[in-house]
Write a protein that holds these residues in place. Structure first.
Motif, mmCIF file in Angstrom:
data_model
loop_
_atom_site.group_PDB
_atom_site.id
_atom_site.type_symbol
_atom_site.label_atom_id
_atom_site.label_comp_id
_atom_site.label_asym_id
_atom_site.label_seq_id
_atom_site.Cartn_x
_atom_site.Cartn_y
_atom_site.Cartn_z
ATOM 1 N N ALA A 605 0.866 -1.180 0.000
ATOM 2 C CA ALA A 605 0.000 0.000 0.000
ATOM 3 C C ALA A 605 0.903 1.230 0.000
ATOM 4 C CB ALA A 605 -0.911 0.013 1.222
ATOM 5 N N LEU A 606 0.616 2.161 -0.878
ATOM 6 C CA LEU A 606 1.356 3.413 -0.978
ATOM 7 C C LEU A 606 0.410 4.543 -0.587
ATOM 8 C CD1 LEU A 606 4.005 4.813 -1.790
ATOM 9 C CD2 LEU A 606 3.082 4.960 -4.126
ATOM 10 N N VAL A 607 0.794 5.293 0.461
ATOM 11 C CA VAL A 607 -0.126 6.249 1.086
ATOM 12 C C VAL A 607 0.506 7.630 1.133
ATOM 13 C CG1 VAL A 607 -1.423 6.797 3.178
ATOM 14 C CG2 VAL A 607 -1.066 4.408 2.526
ATOM 15 N N GLN A 608 -0.275 8.638 0.766
ATOM 16 C CA GLN A 608 0.156 10.026 0.893
ATOM 17 C C GLN A 608 -0.940 10.825 1.611
ATOM 18 O OE1 GLN A 608 3.152 11.774 0.005
ATOM 19 N NE2 GLN A 608 2.065 13.138 1.412
ATOM 20 N N ASP A 609 -0.583 11.401 2.763
ATOM 21 C CA ASP A 609 -1.504 12.227 3.538
ATOM 22 C C ASP A 609 -1.062 13.683 3.458
ATOM 23 O OD1 ASP A 609 -2.868 9.978 4.297
ATOM 24 O OD2 ASP A 609 -1.882 9.808 6.242
ATOM 25 N N LEU A 625 -2.987 3.922 -2.924
ATOM 26 C CA LEU A 625 -3.269 2.808 -3.819
ATOM 27 C C LEU A 625 -2.688 1.543 -3.196
ATOM 28 C CD1 LEU A 625 -0.471 1.960 -5.632
ATOM 29 C CD2 LEU A 625 -0.904 4.273 -6.465
ATOM 30 N N PHE A 626 -3.306 0.416 -3.501
ATOM 31 C CA PHE A 626 -2.882 -0.842 -2.902
ATOM 32 C C PHE A 626 -3.055 -1.976 -3.892
ATOM 33 C CE2 PHE A 626 -7.266 0.087 -1.831
ATOM 34 C CZ PHE A 626 -7.953 -1.081 -2.140
ATOM 35 N N TYR A 651 -6.859 -2.815 3.626
ATOM 36 C CA TYR A 651 -6.677 -2.578 2.203
ATOM 37 C C TYR A 651 -6.355 -3.929 1.565
ATOM 38 C CZ TYR A 651 -6.070 2.424 3.375
ATOM 39 O OH TYR A 651 -6.233 3.716 3.828
ATOM 40 N N SER A 652 -7.317 -4.495 0.856
ATOM 41 C CA SER A 652 -7.156 -5.835 0.290
ATOM 42 C C SER A 652 -7.693 -5.855 -1.129
ATOM 43 C CB SER A 652 -7.907 -6.860 1.149
ATOM 44 O OG SER A 652 -7.753 -8.165 0.644
#
Length: 710
Positions: A605-609, A625-626, A651-652
């Motif tokens: 999972a790639l996360v940007q807050d 996105l995952f 996130y699956s």
């Protein structure tokens, strides 16, 4: 002699001057209190938990931290237990603080902690949001309790919340029929979750409040036959403490925590995580009001703690209704009797089956704890007695793996616990026995070997027939039964900006478990390195490996063979914070999973807050996105939510997860939150399963909340 020559008018002027001088002195002392910085509690929790999990009661964690922030500790009067419960200070730092106060007297200003040995800038910065300094006795509130309650302004609020999924779930569609022509199950109530909470409190003094909740699919109805009275869940508490020798008194719903939580655990228990040392030890928190919306795991009745010199005696009584599947005995030769087959702890009452299981079992608990503290509070010892009785007998389904699980109508526990602080070591332990004869024990220590090195060890051993219904001592399993293990944790700060942390936990299960038809074993390892470029920028990387044994899948023989399952998690996280303006959080989570010699599956999972403030608005946005090959590689990622609400979805699959959270400060007393979140999946025609199934590839949620302060 001097005053003899002064006139009457000069006497008045001199008296006024002295009053102004003294008043200005104390105003200066109070003005020297450093303005406590605001804290991002969501980020603080993420630092404590290495890998997010749906099994942790984050609501209780958030509640405890927020209460510390709203009603901070006075360092001049804080006990060792209070300081330990913050999980910020090491043993060396706690000892240094208490020694400094003992030798030099009470602190005069918060700035004085800079002169205490072993208090570095990083520790002070993390500590400041939860503490303050006030000369002891200078501002004691001598008003009667009822006046303090009526005039409390700092923590007196009402919260109203509503949330729902926008798409229609299968549970809300018209019922179809099964192969027998019978209608299939559907939700009885309306979509949407409603939540109301009122609380007025002051830490170390009092707390009054109630919580009302209706879950998605539940009815708002008055039906005494099914024990539903308006909303599905109602909770109330009245709590006072430090009223002379009466240290605590709770009416309504409450929690208890004594010893190392082997028998009684409630509140801020974290367990294995990124804080590898301080969190393995439990503190004697005693009685605490219950404010969560979890519909199990709490006491309902009365509890009180009374102090006799250095001895504190706690007694408690609870009678609560529990959800359970109740069946009737099929033995026609004897009188038919109802018995419990299993308990239901989800708290949902949406379908006819769930409604029928609601509150149909009574649980009565009587117990006590006797605690002794030495004069210097370095030594504590206590004894616990606990008796539990159900209104019906529990008869579990006869499976070999639960052969030693609790069956029957009553259980009792007897236990003892102690802790001893010696120099920079704190030794602790607890042992107990249940009616079955099974025993459980935990023992360990937390230490500061040097100013920049901390070490912890904990050993636990829970017999396969040890039964503790409200315990939560540190362990691999979710319950303290059928487990033996040893945990080692270390934390090192070799340089000012670098911190290294790690733990290794080795465990075994002497008896069979679910999906493990033989005694099994495993281990867990975590290593974490963080680098603080500045107060605004921080980077950390983390590796975690867990090996467990389970039955070999697709085994065609009559004998089950165990294989190793290996799960690895990787995290790289970068935080940037521009005070009061902008925050950026970038995270990459990856995992791999393997069963025996089968192919390795993976996920990420790639996360940007992004968070920023504009006038009265505070806005937080996530883009992520995952891609996971199977459910074993699902990624749990902490999400920001409205106050006292938590979102840690899995996130699956393959897709995107985005949300936007807006907070608007309408006035000093009114805050409004709005949140919109969405899963968008690729290569899927449905989302979810069972009655939660949604047609299509999108699942959207909205949430609105208002908090009114009085």
């Amino acid at each position: 002699m001097f005053s003899y020559f002064l006139s009457k008018q000069q006497h008045k002027l001199l008296a006024l001057f002295i009053v102004l001088l003294v008043g200005s002195f104390f105003s200066t002392v109070r003005a020297q209190d450093y303005p406590r910085p605001a804290i991002d509690i969501d980020n603080f929790i993420q630092e404590l938990f290495s890998v997010q999990s749906e099994d942790i009661n984050y609501e209780d964690v958030y509640e405890t931290l927020f209460q510390f922030y709203r009603s901070p500790l006075n360092l001049n009067t804080a006990s060792r237990e209070d300081l330990e419960s913050l999980f910020v200070l090491s043993e060396l730092q706690i000892n240094s603080l208490l020694k400094h106060i003992n030798i030099n007297g009470k602190l005069l200003s918060i700035y004085e902690i800079q002169a205490i040995p072993h208090f570095d800038a990083t520790t002070i910065y993390r500590l400041l949001p939860f503490v303050f300094v006030r000369p002891a006795g200078l501002y004691i509130d001598a008003r009667p309790l009822w006046q303090r309650i009526l005039r409390e302004r700092e923590s007196n609020y009402l919260i109203l919340r509503y949330d729902r999924v926008l798409q229609k779930k299968k549970g809300f569609t018209p019922a179809d029929t099964n192969s027998k022509g019978e209608p299939n199950s559907r939700y009885a109530g309306s979509p949407g979750r409603m939540y109301t909470r009122y609380r007025i409190s002051h830490r170390k003094d009092f707390s009054l409040g109630f919580t009302v909740e209706k879950d998605d699919g539940e009815q708002l109805t008055w039906d005494t036959r099914t024990r539903r009275y308006g909303a599905d869940f109602l909770s109330f508490h009245a709590f006072v403490e430090n009223q002379g020798r009466l240290k605590a008194l709770a009416l309504g719903d409450y929690q208890l925590q004594f010893g190392q939580s082997l028998l009684l655990a409630g509140g801020f228990n974290i367990g294995k995580g990124a804080e590898t040392v301080q969190t393995i030890r439990r503190s004697n928190l005693g009685i605490r009001p219950y404010t969560s919306t979890l519909e199990s795991g709490f006491f309902r009745g009365v509890a009180a703690t009374y102090q006799f010199n250095r001895i504190e005696v706690t007694g408690f009584y609870s009678y609560n209704l529990m959800d359970a599947n109740v069946l009737n005995s099929g033995d026609t030769l004897s009188q038919t009797e109802a018995f419990i087959q299993s308990f239901q702890t989800s708290g949902f009452h949406r379908t006819a089956t769930e409604i029928n299981a609601k509150g149909n079992i009574g649980e009565r608990i009587v117990g006590s704890n006797v605690l002794y503290r030495s004069k210097d509070r370095n030594f504590q010892a206590g004894a616990i007695m606990l008796h539990t009785r159900y209104s019906k007998e529990l008869k579990r389904e006869d499976r070999i793996y639960n052969r030693f699980e609790f069956n029957g109508q009553e259980n009792y526990n007897l236990g003892a616990h102690l802790s001893y602080n010696w120099q920079n070591f704190t030794f602790f332990g607890e042992g107990a026995q249940s009616k079955s004869g099974g025993r459980g024990a935990v023992a360990g220590f937390v230490s500061s070997l040097a100013p920049h090195i901390e070490l912890a060890m904990l050993y636990r051993n829970f017999d396969k027939n040890f039964h503790s219904f409200y315990g939560s001592a540190l362990g691999e399993g979710s319950r303290n039964i059928n487990e033996e293990g040893i945990y080692w944790g270390i934390k090192v700060r070799p340089f000012k900006k670098i911190q290294l942390a790690a733990y290794y936990d080795r465990f075994r299960f002497p008896w069979l478990r679910f999906q493990a038809d033989a005694p099994s074993s495993g281990h867990e390892f975590l290593a974490r390195a963080s680098y603080k470029f500045s107060r605004q920028v921080q980077l950390f990387g983390q590796y975690r490996e867990e090996v467990k044994q389970k039955n070999q899948p697709n085994n065609s023989s009559n004998i089950d063979f165990l294989i190793n399952t290996t799960r690895r998690n990787y995290i790289i996280n970068l935080n940037y914070r521009m005070p009061r303006t902008l925050t950026l959080h970038s995270r990459l989570q990856m995992s791999s999973y393997q069963e025996g010699d089968m192919p390795i599956t993976q996920g990420y999972a790639l996360v940007q807050d992004v968070g920023f403030k504009v006038g009265k608005f505070t806005i937080d946005i996530r883009f992520s996105l995952f891609d996971t090959e199977d459910f074993n590689n699902r990624q749990y990622v902490f999400e920001k939510d409205v106050l006292w609400a938590f979102s840690i979805p899995a996130y699956s699959g393959v897709g995107f997860r985005n949300y936007a959270l807006v907070r608007y400060r309408l006035s000093r007393k009114i805050n409004i939150w709005l949140r919109y979140a969405q899963f968008s999946y690729r290569n899927q025609n449905t989302v979810g399963s069972g009655l939660e199934e949604i047609q299509g590839s999108v699942r959207s949620e909205i949430k609105a909340q208002v908090r009114i302060k009085f």
